[in-house]
Scaffold this active site. Structure first.
Site, PDB file in Angstrom:
ATOM      1  N   ILE A 230      67.747  14.191  58.647  1.00  0.00           N
ATOM      2  CA  ILE A 230      68.507  13.373  57.715  1.00  0.00           C
ATOM      3  C   ILE A 230      67.692  13.270  56.427  1.00  0.00           C
ATOM      4  O   ILE A 230      66.492  13.514  56.425  1.00  0.00           O
ATOM      5  CB  ILE A 230      68.849  11.969  58.277  1.00  0.00           C
ATOM      6  CG1 ILE A 230      67.590  11.192  58.649  1.00  0.00           C
ATOM      7  CG2 ILE A 230      69.795  12.060  59.445  1.00  0.00           C
ATOM      8  CD1 ILE A 230      67.878   9.777  59.165  1.00  0.00           C
ATOM      9  N   ASP A 231      68.357  12.927  55.345  1.00  0.00           N
ATOM     10  CA  ASP A 231      67.699  12.906  54.045  1.00  0.00           C
ATOM     11  C   ASP A 231      66.605  11.847  53.964  1.00  0.00           C
ATOM     12  O   ASP A 231      66.637  10.850  54.696  1.00  0.00           O
ATOM     13  CB  ASP A 231      68.718  12.642  52.935  1.00  0.00           C
ATOM     14  CG  ASP A 231      69.770  13.725  52.834  1.00  0.00           C
ATOM     15  OD1 ASP A 231      69.476  14.870  53.232  1.00  0.00           O
ATOM     16  OD2 ASP A 231      70.877  13.427  52.359  1.00  0.00           O
TER      17      ASP A 231
END
Length: 354
Positions: free
Chosen positions: A163-164
């Site tokens: 995930i970012d």
């Protein structure tokens, strides 16, 4: 080559420019075999760099970063026996081995096969250009430093998905090669369950919906992804389902369920339908996109941005089949403090104007 994956990232980040820094650094060196028949240099390198694409090698060559016998060549140069090919980039060559670092982890679940962690916003998941230390992978390496079977530099173990940096929430890490293979197959076959909570700009017209559109790198901004028609042949297919949780007039709290897992998928899809994530600077959400023109409202929004200084996106649930037991595993994480406070601030604001 041990550093091929990082080299691939470096090649990807080369800007189309007629100017280069005077200082270039050697990242790859290869000598053409004495029996080699004439062959384009981009094809020659592509066949020997497992993690890179021919398009990226062509881009590197045409930007002046591929040298033969100490001189830059274009991608159509034909290699000859004993040619010395070097990839020269405008940044120093880094040691890409994963170093263990004592970084706190919020572990939700752990057994002999997997670890589920709740990642805070601001923590980069994997080392890359500009972030070679201080990542979740470094933290996992430290946490499992006394487990002989876990080598953080072995691609057969470790992160199964990402995930970012500024997205918070749940991630699963494989402690064994078998676990990574089986979990990876679940993500590939879209049998995992992942849902996100997001605060987006605007009042959604429908209570729920489906967004479909291929995702690829934005040709105008390489740091951003953009959406293309499903039949365009550009990018990778992506599908996001959303459902309204709560409305605040000018913004909406939604649940997003991923059918696919592309880079920046929710962020790009929401921008595509006209509802960028709140305070998502990369996708235009850090501007006042809905609401009043009054000074007090503008100040309210600025206070909201300060309260949650990142895109308002949280990976709230994660579900998968355990790679060893075959049991369904489902995890849920509460919204982090910054998003909880942001939502409560909007609740209070809407009550005050109604």
């Amino acid at each position: 080559m041990a550093n091929e994956e990082l080299i691939d990232k470096d090649i990807e980040e080369i800007e189309d420019s007629e100017e280069q820094d005077s200082q270039l650094y050697e990242h790859i060196r290869m000598v053409v075999d004495h029996g080699q028949v004439p062959l384009r240099v981009d094809k020659y390198m592509f066949e020997r760099l497992q993690h890179s694409s021919r398009n990226r090698i062509q881009k590197a060559a045409d930007s002046g970063y591929v040298h033969v016998n100490d001189h830059p060549v274009k991608s159509n140069y034909k290699v000859r026996p004993f040619d010395v090919i070097t990839l020269m980039l405008d940044r120093p060559h880094f040691d890409t081995s994963i170093k263990a670092e004592n970084i706190p982890l919020n572990i939700v679940y752990e057994d002999k096969q997997v670890i589920v962690v709740n990642k805070p916003a601001g923590l980069v998941v994997h080392p890359g250009c500009g972030n070679f230390t201080g990542t979740l992978v470094n933290a996992i390496a430290y946490y499992l430093r006394e487990l002989p079977s876990y080598d953080p530099n072995d691609p057969q173990v470790g992160l199964v998905h990402r995930i970012d940096k500024d997205t918070s929430g749940l991630l699963v890490i494989a402690k064994t090669p078998d676990a990574k293979t089986k979990l990876g197959a679940q993500f590939f076959n879209k049998t995992t369950h992942r849902s996100y909570n997001a605060l987006v700009w605007g009042n959604m017209a429908e209570e729920d919906g489906r967004i479909e559109g291929n995702i690829s790198r934005d040709p105008k901004d390489r740091l951003r992804m953009t959406v293309f028609p499903p039949d365009s042949g550009i990018g990778k297919s992506a599908v996001t389902h959303y459902k309204v949780i709560e409305r605040f007039g000018y913004v909406t709290l939604v649940e997003c369920i991923l059918e696919t897992g592309r880079t920046h998928q929710i962020r790009a899809h929401m921008k595509h339908i006209g509802h960028p994530l709140f305070n998502d600077e990369r996708y235009g959400g850090s501007e006042i996109l809905r609401g009043e023109r009054s000074g007090s409202y503008k100040q309210f929004i600025q206070n909201c941005f300060k309260l949650c200084p990142r895109q308002a996106l949280h990976a709230r649930t994660l579900g998968f089949v355990h790679p060893e037991t075959g049991k369904q595993m489902d995890f849920t994480s509460s919204l982090p403090d910054d998003m909880q406070q942001l939502i409560e601030k909007w609740r209070t604001y809407i009550k005050g104007i109604n």
